[in-house]
Design a protein around this motif. Structure first.
Motif, PDB file in Angstrom:
ATOM      1  N   SER A  15       0.803  -1.228   0.000  1.00  0.00           N
ATOM      2  CA  SER A  15       0.000   0.000   0.000  1.00  0.00           C
ATOM      3  C   SER A  15       0.833   1.273   0.000  1.00  0.00           C
ATOM      4  CB  SER A  15      -0.941   0.009   1.207  1.00  0.00           C
ATOM      5  OG  SER A  15      -0.198  -0.017   2.409  1.00  0.00           O
ATOM      6  N   HIS A  16       2.155   1.165   0.177  1.00  0.00           N
ATOM      7  CA  HIS A  16       3.013   2.348   0.117  1.00  0.00           C
ATOM      8  C   HIS A  16       4.104   2.132  -0.923  1.00  0.00           C
ATOM      9  CE1 HIS A  16       5.177   5.955   1.217  1.00  0.00           C
ATOM     10  NE2 HIS A  16       6.286   5.229   1.213  1.00  0.00           N
ATOM     11  N   ASP A 122       0.536  14.958   2.749  1.00  0.00           N
ATOM     12  CA  ASP A 122       0.646  15.089   4.201  1.00  0.00           C
ATOM     13  C   ASP A 122       2.057  15.581   4.514  1.00  0.00           C
ATOM     14  OD1 ASP A 122       0.964  14.768   6.927  1.00  0.00           O
ATOM     15  OD2 ASP A 122      -0.048  12.831   7.016  1.00  0.00           O
ATOM     16  N   ARG A 125       4.192  13.820   7.307  1.00  0.00           N
ATOM     17  CA  ARG A 125       4.736  12.497   6.986  1.00  0.00           C
ATOM     18  C   ARG A 125       5.454  12.475   5.644  1.00  0.00           C
ATOM     19  NH1 ARG A 125       0.328   8.099   7.370  1.00  0.00           N
ATOM     20  NH2 ARG A 125       2.152   6.759   7.653  1.00  0.00           N
ATOM     21  N   ARG A 127       4.317  12.457   2.559  1.00  0.00           N
ATOM     22  CA  ARG A 127       3.804  11.453   1.647  1.00  0.00           C
ATOM     23  C   ARG A 127       2.416  11.844   1.134  1.00  0.00           C
ATOM     24  NH1 ARG A 127       3.226   5.913   4.879  1.00  0.00           N
ATOM     25  NH2 ARG A 127       5.478   6.235   4.859  1.00  0.00           N
ATOM     26  N   TRP A 128       2.107  11.302  -0.023  1.00  0.00           N
ATOM     27  CA  TRP A 128       0.797  11.525  -0.637  1.00  0.00           C
ATOM     28  C   TRP A 128      -0.179  10.459  -0.170  1.00  0.00           C
ATOM     29  CZ3 TRP A 128      -0.523  15.708  -3.431  1.00  0.00           C
ATOM     30  CH2 TRP A 128       0.508  16.491  -3.978  1.00  0.00           C
ATOM     31  N   ASN A 129      -1.334  10.892   0.274  1.00  0.00           N
ATOM     32  CA  ASN A 129      -2.446   9.993   0.547  1.00  0.00           C
ATOM     33  C   ASN A 129      -3.341   9.990  -0.686  1.00  0.00           C
ATOM     34  OD1 ASN A 129      -1.694   9.422   3.268  1.00  0.00           O
ATOM     35  ND2 ASN A 129      -2.496  11.426   3.866  1.00  0.00           N
ATOM     36  N   THR A 131      -6.472   8.487  -2.856  1.00  0.00           N
ATOM     37  CA  THR A 131      -7.754   7.787  -2.811  1.00  0.00           C
ATOM     38  C   THR A 131      -8.100   7.273  -4.202  1.00  0.00           C
ATOM     39  OG1 THR A 131      -8.517   9.236  -1.030  1.00  0.00           O
ATOM     40  CG2 THR A 131     -10.186   7.960  -2.192  1.00  0.00           C
ATOM     41  N   ARG A 140      -7.131   3.274  -0.367  1.00  0.00           N
ATOM     42  CA  ARG A 140      -6.144   4.326  -0.190  1.00  0.00           C
ATOM     43  C   ARG A 140      -4.741   3.749  -0.268  1.00  0.00           C
ATOM     44  NH1 ARG A 140      -5.377   8.585   4.796  1.00  0.00           N
ATOM     45  NH2 ARG A 140      -3.904   7.037   5.527  1.00  0.00           N
ATOM     46  N   THR A 142      -0.457   5.132  -0.356  1.00  0.00           N
ATOM     47  CA  THR A 142       0.409   6.265  -0.036  1.00  0.00           C
ATOM     48  C   THR A 142       1.671   6.176  -0.880  1.00  0.00           C
ATOM     49  OG1 THR A 142       1.473   5.085   1.805  1.00  0.00           O
ATOM     50  CG2 THR A 142      -0.453   6.447   2.332  1.00  0.00           C
ATOM     51  N   SER A 144       5.627   8.387  -1.622  1.00  0.00           N
ATOM     52  CA  SER A 144       6.544   9.491  -1.346  1.00  0.00           C
ATOM     53  C   SER A 144       6.561  10.477  -2.495  1.00  0.00           C
ATOM     54  CB  SER A 144       7.957   8.948  -1.099  1.00  0.00           C
ATOM     55  OG  SER A 144       7.969   8.066   0.002  1.00  0.00           O
TER      56      SER A 144
END
Length: 510
Positions: A15-16, A122, A125, A127-129, A131, A140, A142, A144
């Motif tokens: 997810s990241h 964000d 943090r 990082r991009w959240n 959706t 969702r 995330t 960098s």
């Protein structure tokens, strides 16, 4: 055109990512290939809203769909174009992209049916959240870094000129949504429009249709050239494929640059040469007014006619061009303002695209929406005070992929510099006082309708580099490669800063 894709990524649970790429067309696939070569340790995924890769080259299915520039420049710098046709059909271009994703192991990193809805950076943090809508299921991810390779037009909604179709009883089509089972054999077809799409469709339908008419409100400058590049094909026979490709690419880039500057510096001479060539091809069927646009060549993109196909169809009586304005749509055709009538069973509205910025994604920083129309371009790749985000908007006077290549390479250099500096944020910093000193320029000095209609949503462009989107590839490539990444404007940090209310300073975001 393309194969079915059932796999949605090597590890669906991840997810990241270091880099999230939006779009599995030319721009997105190119970015992935550059990452693999130059930043092999970075994790990435490509998010594609459709079920297949290819972007433009899978979406458009109208007859004759092809490149409108040569594939030695529309192809990537890292992957030679091997086909004998330099002006290629859409299916051949799609095969080229399919081979790249398979040979480089990119396909497992593509997540299909993933439509990006929102992206919120964000700052705390770094990082991009993101959706995403996956067939109605919200998810969702995330990242960098966010790389927007989503193209420049609205995939969902083409431009609607507002035609009142009135009593017309035939079929009305838009090229962006072409039906697979359309039977136009023996039918009368009117194609409304005079751009690249219309110029492609008319000769392609002419063999089966009873008659195809291109209805233009105003003429467009057209130029003819062979679909096969004899020099490229000769070089490929006598030299290693990579060497032949580099030489051909260099030749065509230089020729594009020369032709564009000639049109700017000596427009009347270019006009005469364009008209003379068409007159030679059409003979007694040539009408000067039909091929004389009310603007200078390259004030709008020139329309390519490969292998003279449009002019051959006209000379054989299978196609014609009519200049006029529509008065009304009648039961079996179109009535023009001058009283003339164009009979039609099928009307194709090749009236242009509708532009979209950032793939219509709602982009925000710490919950505050980003209005790209209030941001300046930075080196045609990033935007003022927007962190960890890059985009591709190709050239209007040259092949799209030329910008896609230099932007992808530049982002890889930024990522390396971030690692070197131990920074997790990079953004082009522009203070309010600096912005007030910038002289704005027309971001697109083109008179094309789709450009003029969309200027209100376009990012800002300054006269002075680097705060602009240039239309000069050779100069851009030199600057992007030679200028230092840490130029004093691109800021590498662990704390993102934004303007305070006094509009003269910045504050750190915790």
């Amino acid at each position: 055109m393309g194969r079915e894709n059932n796999q949605s990524g090597a590890d669906e649970s991840q997810s990241h990512f270091d880099v999230l790429i939006v779009g599995a067309g030319i721009s997105g696939i190119g970015m992935a290939a550059h990452l693999l070569e130059k930043c092999p340790g970075k994790s990435y995924a490509i998010l594609e809203q459709r079920e297949k890769l290819g972007g433009t080259w899978d979406l458009f299915r109208y007859p004759g769909v092809r490149s409108d520039s040569d594939m030695h420049t529309l192809g990537f710098e890292f992957e030679p174009w091997r086909h004998e046709r330099s002006i290629a059909e859409g299916s051949t271009i799609l095969s080229y992209l399919e081979r790249i994703v398979d040979e480089r192991g990119i396909r497992p990193h593509i997540r299909f049916s993933h439509k990006v809805l929102k992206a919120d950076f964000d700052s705390a943090r770094a990082r991009w959240n993101v959706t995403i809508d996956c067939d109605g299921d919200r998810r969702r991810l995330t990242a960098s870094w966010l790389y927007l390779g989503s193209g420049y037009y609205d995939y969902d909604t083409p431009y609607d000129p507002g035609f009142a179709l009135g009593e017309f009883e035939g079929e009305v089509l838009h090229p962006q949504f072409w039906p697979e089972d359309l039977d136009y054999a023996g039918k009368r077809v009117v194609v409304i429009g005079s751009g690249a799409t219309a110029v492609t469709i008319v000769p392609s339908m002419a063999d089966k249709a009873a008659k195809v008419t291109m209805l233009q409100r105003t003429p467009t400058w057209m130029f003819a050239r062979p679909a096969k590049d004899r020099i490229a094909n000769f070089l490929r026979r006598v030299l290693p494929i990579e060497t032949a490709y580099k030489l051909t690419r260099w030749k065509n880039i230089r020729f594009q640059d020369y032709a564009f500057k000639m049109a700017q510096n000596k427009p009347e001479k270019v006009k005469e040469n364009l008209k003379k060539r068409i007159e030679e091809l059409l003979g007694d069927k040539y009408d000067e007014a039909t091929f004389t646009a009310p603007y200078n060549p390259w004030d709008q993109r020139l329309c390519l006619v490969p292998d003279d196909d449009l002019f051959v169809a006209m000379k054989e009586g299978k196609a014609d061009i009519v200049t006029g304005r529509i008065k009304a749509f009648e039961k079996d055709g179109i009535r023009l303002e001058d009283g003339s009538f164009l009979p039609a069973d099928i009307i194709v509205t090749a009236t242009g695209l509708q532009l979209a910025i950032a793939g219509k994604i709602d982009v925000a920083i710490d919950g505050e929406p980003v209005d790209f129309a209030e941001r300046f371009y930075y080196k045609g790749c990033m935007f003022s005070n927007v962190p960890n985000l890059a985009v591709v908007f190709g050239y209007l006077n040259a092949s799209w992929t030329l910008r896609a290549d230099i932007n992808a390479d530049y982002v890889c250099r930024i990522l390396k510099k971030m690692d070197e500096r131990k920074a997790n944020i990079a953004y082009p910093r522009l203070t309010a006082s600096e912005e007030n000193q910038l002289e704005e320029d027309d971001v697109f000095d083109f008179s094309s309708g789709y450009i003029q209609r969309s200027k209100h949503i376009m990012p800002k462009n300054a006269v002075s580099y680097p705060w602009r989107l240039n239309q000069e590839y050779i100069l851009d490539k030199k600057r992007m490669e030679r200028d230092p990444v840490d130029d004093g404007i691109l800021t590498f940090t662990t704390e993102f800063q934004r303007e305070t209310s006094d509009s003269t300073s910045f504050e750190a975001v915790d």
